[in-house]
Scaffold this motif. Sequence first.
Motif, PDB file in Angstrom:
ATOM      1  N   ASP A 137      13.246 -35.505   2.620  1.00 53.20           N
ATOM      2  CA  ASP A 137      14.516 -35.192   2.583  1.00 53.20           C
ATOM      3  C   ASP A 137      15.064 -35.057   4.032  1.00 53.20           C
ATOM      4  O   ASP A 137      16.060 -35.355   4.551  1.00 53.20           O
ATOM      5  N   GLU A 138      14.421 -34.734   5.044  1.00 56.70           N
ATOM      6  CA  GLU A 138      14.799 -34.570   6.442  1.00 56.70           C
ATOM      7  C   GLU A 138      15.240 -35.903   7.105  1.00 56.70           C
ATOM      8  O   GLU A 138      15.993 -35.921   7.663  1.00 56.70           O
ATOM      9  N   VAL A 139      14.368 -36.984   6.666  1.00 60.27           N
ATOM     10  CA  VAL A 139      14.692 -38.345   7.487  1.00 60.27           C
ATOM     11  C   VAL A 139      15.726 -38.915   6.727  1.00 60.27           C
ATOM     12  O   VAL A 139      16.667 -39.591   7.320  1.00 60.27           O
ATOM     13  N   MET A 140      15.875 -38.794   5.393  1.00 58.33           N
ATOM     14  CA  MET A 140      16.877 -39.408   4.666  1.00 58.33           C
ATOM     15  C   MET A 140      18.350 -38.528   5.051  1.00 58.33           C
ATOM     16  O   MET A 140      19.428 -39.446   5.346  1.00 58.33           O
ATOM     17  N   ALA A 141      18.407 -37.352   5.212  1.00 58.03           N
ATOM     18  CA  ALA A 141      19.398 -36.646   5.893  1.00 58.03           C
ATOM     19  C   ALA A 141      19.777 -37.166   7.177  1.00 58.03           C
ATOM     20  O   ALA A 141      21.026 -37.360   7.480  1.00 58.03           O
TER      21      ALA A 141
END
Length: 471
Positions: A137-141
């Motif tokens: 989630d963090e990197v996709m954001a």
Amino acid sequence: MSFFKNVSPKLAFAIVSFFLGELGDGLNIFQGIYLVAIGWNEGSVGIALSTMGFTALVIQTFAGDVIDKTSFDRREFLSLASVATAISASAILFVRVGNNDHILIFATKIIEGISSSFIAPCVAALTLASFGPEKFDEVMASNILWGHIGSVSSAVLAGLVGYVLYPNIKYCFLVIGFSALMAVGGIRLLPEGDPLLGRGLQRSEGKIIGDVHVRELGGNDKNDEPNSNYFSMEHSSCQIVEEEVSSYRSVFFDRKTIVLCLTGFFFHFANANVLLVLGELMGGDNDDGSVKRNAIPLIAGAIVLAQFTMSGATYFGDSMTKNGWGRKPLFIAGLLTLPIRCVLIIFWKDAGDAHLLSTQILDGLGGGFFGLLHPYLVADITFGTGRFNVVMGLTASCFGLGATLSNLIGQMVVEHMGHLASLTGSLVLSVIPVVLFSFGMPETRGHREKDKNSSDIVEKGNNLSNGGQLV
């Protein structure tokens, strides 16, 4: 050169996402406005833009399945797709003035439909493969945020080029072609990650757990991946028994998958044509029928405002999910922006460009939340099934079908009934996804953790049954 070798994986993904973001909304919208300006009618433009959508509709689910199953480096797929996009974006330079060269544009739109079908699933798969479900989630954001920033940069540059070189506004498309080539260079910086993890399979202690059985052939643990809890195929060579992956039927007919597909279809069916109609309302023509000099900058401004707002929505949406907000309230908030936007455009259609342009703030909020939460939802629904990318492709196909029909039918309505009728149709349709998602989709936050925990329990149970000791 040493700097590029030491680029962190997260920064490498941000660089690639920035340049891929420059291939976004501007490509179709600028091309649509330009083709109308040189003599194409709105119906022909709608068909041209729809050709890409129909092609992607056919290809996207297949592309996701290929990316799931492939032993070929996913970075190569991403590079090929970017090059194809660059070539097709430049082909519009050869379209002659008048209602001509339909075959050329239709052919390039088919190429774009095929290439675009691989871009988003490849980026998502490489992200999951490199960082695992905890950091996904963090990197996709971050990827999505930098994609929006890339779209802003592309729109600004294309608008400036179109304005400075007026009336030769077609050269603004070279900006988009150049961006695609820059993306190819950035792709070389990306890690390949764990190919099995990239399709949504949980790896623990050298094995895949969850819905898949693995025969381990050898290798050892080296914690040099971005997420050290997961193993790279370089260090542990495994063979999947493909029949043990969750069946297509069980994943495709999951209620959550169906609701997400239908919600996205109706949202894009209502939404895609709105920006094109907005551009036609703001751009207008000179008395001789030629495009006004400020048309491209106005469209660029609309895209910049929307993408700038999307960047903010992505940032705050990511922060809110980290602070415990569920997927459902944020997604519904994004869906609600569309009917409000349609109402405002209808009431302000004669109020001037500034009022119309301001409605793009709502487009940015809706698109920001939708674009951020789409991969989150798919990862929640599919993690542990081995079908992450095929469901990314399936949902993208449904979204693309909605956008395609929106451009096709919306522009035909404009041609025969006017802009107001087209916008009213979008307003009515925009209510459907709000109702569907509100009543049909459960909250999915935490589903990946549940799958991981249940898989860990199964693994420990297997150890006990084999004479192991539960610690």
